[in-house]
Design a protein around this motif. Structure first.
Motif, PDB file in Angstrom:
ATOM      1  N   ASP A  33     -15.861  37.204  33.574  1.00 38.12           N
ATOM      2  CA  ASP A  33     -14.551  37.834  34.399  1.00 38.12           C
ATOM      3  C   ASP A  33     -14.607  39.058  35.387  1.00 38.12           C
ATOM      4  OD1 ASP A  33     -12.906  36.226  32.097  1.00 38.12           O
ATOM      5  OD2 ASP A  33     -13.651  37.761  30.610  1.00 38.12           O
ATOM      6  N   GLN A  34     -16.000  39.218  34.711  1.00 38.67           N
ATOM      7  CA  GLN A  34     -16.672  40.426  36.159  1.00 38.67           C
ATOM      8  C   GLN A  34     -16.616  40.086  37.312  1.00 38.67           C
ATOM      9  OE1 GLN A  34     -20.858  41.431  33.906  1.00 38.67           O
ATOM     10  NE2 GLN A  34     -20.041  42.607  33.177  1.00 38.67           N
ATOM     11  N   LEU A  35     -17.292  38.672  37.361  1.00 39.36           N
ATOM     12  CA  LEU A  35     -17.210  38.099  38.722  1.00 39.36           C
ATOM     13  C   LEU A  35     -16.028  38.049  39.394  1.00 39.36           C
ATOM     14  CD1 LEU A  35     -18.396  36.243  41.274  1.00 39.36           C
ATOM     15  CD2 LEU A  35     -18.424  34.881  39.777  1.00 39.36           C
ATOM     16  N   GLU A  36     -14.555  37.580  38.412  1.00 41.86           N
ATOM     17  CA  GLU A  36     -13.618  37.702  39.341  1.00 41.86           C
ATOM     18  C   GLU A  36     -12.875  38.824  39.292  1.00 41.86           C
ATOM     19  OE1 GLU A  36      -9.060  36.961  36.315  1.00 41.86           O
ATOM     20  OE2 GLU A  36     -10.645  35.776  35.913  1.00 41.86           O
ATOM     21  N   ASN A  37     -13.451  40.050  38.559  1.00 42.82           N
ATOM     22  CA  ASN A  37     -12.769  41.100  38.991  1.00 42.82           C
ATOM     23  C   ASN A  37     -13.294  41.799  40.645  1.00 42.82           C
ATOM     24  OD1 ASN A  37     -11.355  42.034  36.628  1.00 42.82           O
ATOM     25  ND2 ASN A  37     -12.925  42.215  35.692  1.00 42.82           N
ATOM     26  N   ARG A  38     -14.911  40.889  40.505  1.00 45.97           N
ATOM     27  CA  ARG A  38     -15.554  41.393  41.682  1.00 45.97           C
ATOM     28  C   ARG A  38     -14.729  40.221  42.849  1.00 45.97           C
ATOM     29  NH1 ARG A  38     -20.789  39.392  40.405  1.00 45.97           N
ATOM     30  NH2 ARG A  38     -21.929  39.435  42.914  1.00 45.97           N
ATOM     31  N   ILE A  39     -14.020  39.664  42.600  1.00 47.32           N
ATOM     32  CA  ILE A  39     -12.809  38.773  43.849  1.00 47.32           C
ATOM     33  C   ILE A  39     -12.134  39.446  43.914  1.00 47.32           C
ATOM     34  CG2 ILE A  39     -12.448  36.632  44.507  1.00 47.32           C
ATOM     35  CD1 ILE A  39     -15.128  35.296  42.647  1.00 47.32           C
ATOM     36  N   GLU A  41     -11.509  42.540  43.929  1.00 44.68           N
ATOM     37  CA  GLU A  41     -10.884  44.021  44.105  1.00 44.68           C
ATOM     38  C   GLU A  41     -11.851  44.114  45.568  1.00 44.68           C
ATOM     39  OE1 GLU A  41     -14.787  45.607  41.918  1.00 44.68           O
ATOM     40  OE2 GLU A  41     -13.031  46.481  40.428  1.00 44.68           O
ATOM     41  N   ARG A  42     -12.582  43.397  46.050  1.00 49.68           N
ATOM     42  CA  ARG A  42     -12.865  42.931  47.352  1.00 49.68           C
ATOM     43  C   ARG A  42     -12.085  41.532  48.260  1.00 49.68           C
ATOM     44  NH1 ARG A  42     -17.103  44.875  49.534  1.00 49.68           N
ATOM     45  NH2 ARG A  42     -18.161  44.745  47.251  1.00 49.68           N
ATOM     46  N   PHE A  43     -11.874  40.794  47.562  1.00 45.25           N
ATOM     47  CA  PHE A  43     -11.317  39.768  48.065  1.00 45.25           C
ATOM     48  C   PHE A  43      -9.267  39.459  47.057  1.00 45.25           C
ATOM     49  CE2 PHE A  43     -14.672  38.733  49.144  1.00 45.25           C
ATOM     50  CZ  PHE A  43     -14.875  38.483  50.493  1.00 45.25           C
ATOM     51  N   PRO A  44      -8.811  40.699  47.271  1.00 44.80           N
ATOM     52  CA  PRO A  44      -7.513  41.008  46.320  1.00 44.80           C
ATOM     53  C   PRO A  44      -6.229  39.411  46.806  1.00 44.80           C
ATOM     54  CG  PRO A  44      -7.400  42.423  47.306  1.00 44.80           C
ATOM     55  CD  PRO A  44      -9.035  41.725  48.312  1.00 44.80           C
ATOM     56  N   GLU A  45      -6.192  39.299  47.772  1.00 40.67           N
ATOM     57  CA  GLU A  45      -5.460  38.191  47.901  1.00 40.67           C
ATOM     58  C   GLU A  45      -6.305  36.883  48.584  1.00 40.67           C
ATOM     59  OE1 GLU A  45      -2.428  38.681  48.134  1.00 40.67           O
ATOM     60  OE2 GLU A  45      -2.975  40.540  47.826  1.00 40.67           O
ATOM     61  N   VAL A  51      -9.422  30.161  42.724  1.00 45.86           N
ATOM     62  CA  VAL A  51      -9.954  29.291  41.698  1.00 45.86           C
ATOM     63  C   VAL A  51     -10.520  29.862  40.428  1.00 45.86           C
ATOM     64  CG1 VAL A  51     -11.509  27.996  42.458  1.00 45.86           C
ATOM     65  CG2 VAL A  51     -10.025  27.908  43.998  1.00 45.86           C
ATOM     66  N   CYS A  52     -11.883  31.150  40.590  1.00 46.91           N
ATOM     67  CA  CYS A  52     -12.129  31.663  39.651  1.00 46.91           C
ATOM     68  C   CYS A  52     -10.932  32.267  38.211  1.00 46.91           C
ATOM     69  CB  CYS A  52     -12.970  33.272  40.490  1.00 46.91           C
ATOM     70  SG  CYS A  52     -13.828  34.161  39.248  1.00 46.91           S
ATOM     71  N   ARG A 199     -20.403  38.085  51.550  1.00 42.65           N
ATOM     72  CA  ARG A 199     -20.181  38.770  49.884  1.00 42.65           C
ATOM     73  C   ARG A 199     -19.320  37.677  49.295  1.00 42.65           C
ATOM     74  NH1 ARG A 199     -23.456  39.796  47.334  1.00 42.65           N
ATOM     75  NH2 ARG A 199     -22.385  40.792  46.013  1.00 42.65           N
ATOM     76  N   TYR A 200     -18.256  36.544  50.109  1.00 36.87           N
ATOM     77  CA  TYR A 200     -17.676  35.661  50.092  1.00 36.87           C
ATOM     78  C   TYR A 200     -18.159  34.243  50.042  1.00 36.87           C
ATOM     79  CZ  TYR A 200     -13.893  32.444  50.430  1.00 36.87           C
ATOM     80  OH  TYR A 200     -13.029  31.371  50.015  1.00 36.87           O
TER      81      TYR A 200
END
Length: 258
Positions: A33-39, A41-45, A51-52, A199-200
């Protein structure tokens, strides 16, 4: 399968489970869940976020499935037990009928007839052993089939993550492209900065690592060498894919330092 301590007195292990001796599903799902939020926030589209999200649903289903597979399937066990008892009863009944017939006929058995009967009895015993082996292993084979399908889904999504990082080449950001090499119409769009690309790629590596941890639930809850081998294969796959990603991250880190 667990044995009492007196069975292996020199190698008996304690029955108490420590705090760090097994994977905790709740904490792994929280990390996803935290990884999904991090992705997000930085790459919303980005497609990596989708995938996450899909991997999060698959992780929940896999964890629940691993817990269910650890429990006995009582209907299958009852059917298998009844079938084994029926086979033993049939063999016992037929053997008893043969002895009664032989006793009623009151004729002596020649040596040739004795060996023929022994050969037939051996063949029937082998058949009975195979039948018993089939029924006693029925539950394991059913669980194995379900677990392998779940592991196959994890393997597929690991390749999807690899496809997302495939065109993320750090050379184009570092100016390591020859002057006469120009992008074509079919060239992939490269809009990330050096930091964003780092980061990606790091997110992709984390996704692959979490996939191997979800797969480990099946090996943790099932004592099956086939499942353990499949989990190890998936872990080797994710490590290999993650290794390619970290090569790109190291190139970016060395370029930033220089």
């Amino acid at each position: 399968m667990s044995f009492p301590n007196w069975f292996f007195p020199k190698f008996a292990l304690g029955t108490s489970h420590g705090k760090f001796t097994e994977l905790k599903a709740k904490r792994i799902l929280t990390t996803i869940d935290q990884l999904e939020n991090r992705i997000g926030e930085r790459f919303p589209e980005s497609g990596l976020r989708q995938v996450c999200v899909e991997f999060r649903h698959l992780a929940v289903e896999s964890e629940q499935l691993a817990v269910r597979l650890a429990r006995p399937i009582w209907p299958v066990r009852l059917v298998a037990g009844a079938a084994v008892l029926l086979l033993i009863f049939v063999v016992f009944t037929v053997t008893q009928m043969i002895f009664q017939f032989q006793k009623a006929s009151a004729t002596e058995i020649s040596l040739t007839e004795f060996f023929q009967g022994l050969e037939a009895a051996t063949s029937e015993l082998v058949f009975l052993s195979l039948a018993v082996f089939f029924f006693t292993g029925l539950e394991t084979r059913l669980k194995r089939q379900v677990a392998l399908k779940a592991l196959h889904r994890l393997r597929s999504i690991a390749h999807v993550v690899d496809m997302h990082q495939l065109t993320k080449d750090p050379a184009f950001l570092l100016g390591n492209v020859l002057e006469n090499e120009k992008e074509t119409e079919a060239s992939p769009v490269r809009s990330f900065s050096t930091f964003e690309l780092s980061r990606y790629l790091d997110y992709c590596s984390e996704l692959l690592s979490l996939m191997s941890k979800i797969a480990a639930f099946f090996a943790q809850n099932m004592d099956d060498p086939v499942i353990l081998s499949a989990v190890n294969d998936l872990e080797n796959l994710t490590q290999g894919l993650s290794g390619k990603i970290w090569q790109k991250i190291m190139i970016l880190d060395l370029a930033v330092e220089n």
